[in-house]
Design an enzyme around this catalytic site. Structure first.
Site, short mmCIF file in Angstrom:
data_model
loop_
_atom_site.label_atom_id
_atom_site.label_comp_id
_atom_site.label_asym_id
_atom_site.label_seq_id
_atom_site.Cartn_x
_atom_site.Cartn_y
_atom_site.Cartn_z
N THR A 13 5.69 -33.69 -15.75
CA THR A 13 5.29 -34.45 -16.94
C THR A 13 5.11 -35.93 -16.65
OG1 THR A 13 7.63 -34.59 -17.45
CG2 THR A 13 6.38 -32.88 -18.60
N ALA A 15 3.68 -39.49 -14.49
CA ALA A 15 2.33 -40.00 -14.18
C ALA A 15 1.75 -39.30 -12.96
CB ALA A 15 2.40 -41.52 -13.95
N VAL A 16 2.55 -39.15 -11.90
CA VAL A 16 2.05 -38.51 -10.68
C VAL A 16 1.97 -36.99 -10.86
CG1 VAL A 16 2.52 -38.09 -8.23
CG2 VAL A 16 2.80 -40.40 -9.19
N CYS A 131 2.79 -45.62 -1.58
CA CYS A 131 1.39 -45.77 -2.03
C CYS A 131 0.68 -46.97 -1.38
CB CYS A 131 1.36 -45.90 -3.55
SG CYS A 131 2.59 -47.04 -4.20
N SER A 161 1.43 -48.41 -12.73
CA SER A 161 1.58 -46.95 -12.57
C SER A 161 2.56 -46.63 -11.46
CB SER A 161 0.23 -46.31 -12.26
OG SER A 161 -0.34 -46.93 -11.12
N GLY A 162 2.76 -47.56 -10.53
CA GLY A 162 3.73 -47.35 -9.46
C GLY A 162 5.15 -47.20 -9.99
N LYS A 215 9.07 -50.83 3.55
CA LYS A 215 8.42 -49.51 3.67
C LYS A 215 7.11 -49.64 4.44
CE LYS A 215 10.26 -47.69 -0.63
NZ LYS A 215 9.98 -47.51 -2.05
N HIS A 244 -3.94 -50.04 -6.87
CA HIS A 244 -3.35 -51.13 -6.09
C HIS A 244 -4.44 -51.83 -5.28
CE1 HIS A 244 0.48 -49.66 -7.16
NE2 HIS A 244 0.97 -49.29 -5.98
P1 A2P Z 1 10.70 -35.78 -18.12
O1 A2P Z 1 9.33 -36.14 -18.60
O2 A2P Z 1 11.21 -34.51 -18.68
O3 A2P Z 1 11.67 -36.92 -18.21
P2 A2P Z 1 7.47 -40.91 -14.20
O4 A2P Z 1 7.64 -41.31 -12.77
O5 A2P Z 1 6.06 -40.98 -14.67
O6 A2P Z 1 8.42 -41.64 -15.11
O7 A2P Z 1 7.89 -39.35 -14.28
C1 A2P Z 1 9.13 -38.88 -13.82
C2 A2P Z 1 9.12 -37.36 -13.80
O8 A2P Z 1 10.39 -36.92 -13.33
C3 A2P Z 1 8.95 -36.74 -15.19
O9 A2P Z 1 8.23 -35.53 -15.09
C4 A2P Z 1 10.38 -36.47 -15.59
O10 A2P Z 1 10.55 -35.44 -16.54
C5 A2P Z 1 10.96 -36.03 -14.27
N1 A2P Z 1 12.42 -36.13 -14.30
C6 A2P Z 1 13.16 -37.22 -14.58
N2 A2P Z 1 14.48 -36.91 -14.57
C7 A2P Z 1 14.56 -35.59 -14.27
C8 A2P Z 1 15.63 -34.66 -14.12
N3 A2P Z 1 16.91 -35.04 -14.24
N4 A2P Z 1 15.32 -33.37 -13.81
C9 A2P Z 1 14.05 -32.99 -13.67
N5 A2P Z 1 12.98 -33.82 -13.82
C10 A2P Z 1 13.24 -35.10 -14.11
#
Ligand code: A2P
Length: 335
Positions: A13, A15-16, A131, A161-162, A215, A244
Site C-alpha cells: 500500500t 508509494a513504492v 535511489c 517520494s523518497g 550510501k 530525483h
Molecule cells: P500500511 O499502509 O498498512 O501502513 P510508504 O513508504 O509509502 O510510507 O509505505 C510503507 C509501506 O510499508 C506501506 O505499505 C505500509 O503499510 C507498510 N508497513 C508499514 N508498517 C508495516 C508493518 N508493521 N507490517 C507490514 N507492513 C507495514
C-alpha cells in the site's frame, strides 16, 4: 525458478509498493499469483490488479509459504525481521531497504550494470540499491565503460517520494496551508519542505556526512566493483514530488571531452541524453516523472578537475530508483 512465479509485495500500500504493482502489470510480468501484504491497518483493503480485485493481507511470518519471489518495500525494520523468514521459506527476496545492501553474499543490483550478480544469491536475498545511487550510476556507467571512473563529487536534489506516502502528504499539506494562510505543520521532516530545501537526508554520522550520503559511496563501490572509487556527496531534499536530480562531477582515468561522452549513451538501455543547451534542451525532474528512463544533460568538460566531466541527471525515484529496478531484478530471476 518457476517461469510463472508466485509473487508477494511487502508494503503493497506504500508509494513504492503501489508502483511495483504498476510495473509488474505494465511489463506483463508472468506471475501466477500476487499476494499483497501490508500492516494490519490495511488488511482487507481491495486493490485492482490486471482486471482482478485482490485483497490486502496483514504481513505475518507464514505469509511466504509457497511464494517464489517477495518484493519488500516496507522499511528497514520490516525487512530485517521478515526477509530472513521469507528467505528460509524458500522465497527469493528483492529488498528495497538498506538493511542488507552491504552484507556479504547479498548482491546489490542495477540490472543495466551488474545483472550477473543477481544470479548468485546464496542467502536468497538480493538488495535493491539506494535511489540516488541508481540514478547517478545510470548516468555514469556508460562513461565508466569508456573512460574508467575514478571519483564522483555530487549534490542531489531528492523528491519527497523518497520518504514514502508521508513525505508526499507533507509537501501537499504544507503547500495547501501556506496558500490558505494557515500554520505549517512539520511531521515527517525536521523543517518546512514546501518552498524550501533541506540539506539533511537520514541521520548524520561522525564523518559529518549523512547516512544517505555514505550510501552513494559504499553502494557505488559495490555495484560497480570499484573498491577504490572516491565519492563525496551532499544529499538535499527538495519540494519536488517524485523525481530525483543529481548534479555531478565525475573524474576518469582517461582524458574526456563532452562529445565523446555524449556518444557513450548510444544504445544504452534505461538512460538517454537531453543535452542541447543551445536549443534550451536539458532535463528536469518532471521530464522523468512516471517514466522508466533516466535523462542526462549539461555534459561539459569540468573546468576545475583534470579528466573530469560535469553533468546533470534526473530519474523517477519511485520507478527506476525503486519499483522498476526491483521488478527488473525479478525478471532476471525468471529469465
Ligand atoms: P500500511 O499502509 O498498512 O501502513 P510508504 O513508504 O509509502 O510510507 O509505505 C510503507 C509501506 O510499508 C506501506 O505499505 C505500509 O503499510 C507498510 N508497513 C508499514 N508498517 C508495516 C508493518 N508493521 N507490517 C507490514 N507492513 C507495514
Amino acid at each position: 525458478m518457476n517461469a510463472q512465479p508466485k509473487v508477494a509485495i511487502v508494503g503493497a500500500t506504500g508509494a513504492v509498493g503501489v508502483e511495483i504493482q504498476k510495473c509488474l502489470e505494465s511489463r506483463k510480468f508472468p506471475l501466477s499469483e500476487l499476494k499483497l501484504l501490508a500492516s494490519a491497518r490495511s488488511a482487507g483493503k481491495k486493490v485492482e490488479y490486471a482486471g482482478t480485485v485482490l485483497e490486502v493481507e496483514e504481513l505475518r511470518p507464514e505469509s511466504f509459504q509457497g511464494i517464489d519471489i517477495a518484493l519488500f518495500s516496507a522499511g528497514g525494520d520490516i525487512s530485517r525481521e521478515y526477509a530472513p523468514i521469507a528467505a528460509d521459506a524458500g522465497c527469493v527476496v528483492v529488498d528495497n531497504s538498506s538493511a542488507f545492501r552491504q552484507e556479504e553474499n547479498v548482491p546489490l543490483v542495477v540490472p543495466e550494470i551488474n545483472a550477473d550478480a543477481a544470479l548468485r544469491h546464496p542467502r536468497n536475498i538480493i538488495a535493491n540499491p539506494n535511489c540516488t545511487t541508481i540514478i547517478t550510476l545510470m548516468a555514469l556507467y556508460p562513461l565508466h565503460l569508456k573512460f574508467g571512473l575514478r571519483m564522483i563529487v555530487a549534490s542531489s536534489y531528492q523528491a519527497v517520494s523518497g520518504s514514502g506516502q508521508h513525505g508526499i502528504a507533507e509537501l501537499e499539506d504544507q503547500v495547501r496551508a501556506i496558500v490558505q494562510g494557515e500554520p505549517v505543520v512539520c511531521r515527517t521532516y525536521p523543517r518546512q519542505i514546501a518552498f524550501n530545501v533541506l540539506p539533511q537526508i537520514d541521520r548524520f554520522t561522525d564523518t559529518g556526512y549523512t547516512k544517505e550520503e555514505l550510501k552513494m559511496l559504499n553502494e557505488a563501490r559495490k555495484i560497480m566493483s570499484l573498491p577504490d572509487l572516491q565519492v563525496s556527496c551532499t544529499c538535499v531534499r527538495v519540494p519536488v514530488f517524485r523525481s530525483h536530480s543529481v548534479s555531478c562531477v565525475a573524474q576518469f582515468d582517461k582524458p574526456v571531452d563532452a562529445d565523446s561522452a555524449r556518444a557513450c549513451y548510444a544504445g544504452m538501455p534505461g538512460v538517454a541524453l537531453m543535452d542541447d543547451p543551445a536549443q534550451g534542451v536539458w532535463p528536469t525532474p518532471l521530464d522523468s516523472t512516471n517514466g522508466d528512463t533516466c535523462y542526462v544533460g549539461r555534459i561539459r568538460k569540468d573546468l576545475a578537475i583534470p579528466n573530469a566531466l560535469s553533468l546533470w541527471v534526473v530519474g523517477d525515484q519511485v520507478r527506476k530508483g525503486a519499483a522498476l529496478n526491483a521488478v527488473q531484478i525479478a525478471e532476471l530471476l525468471i529469465r
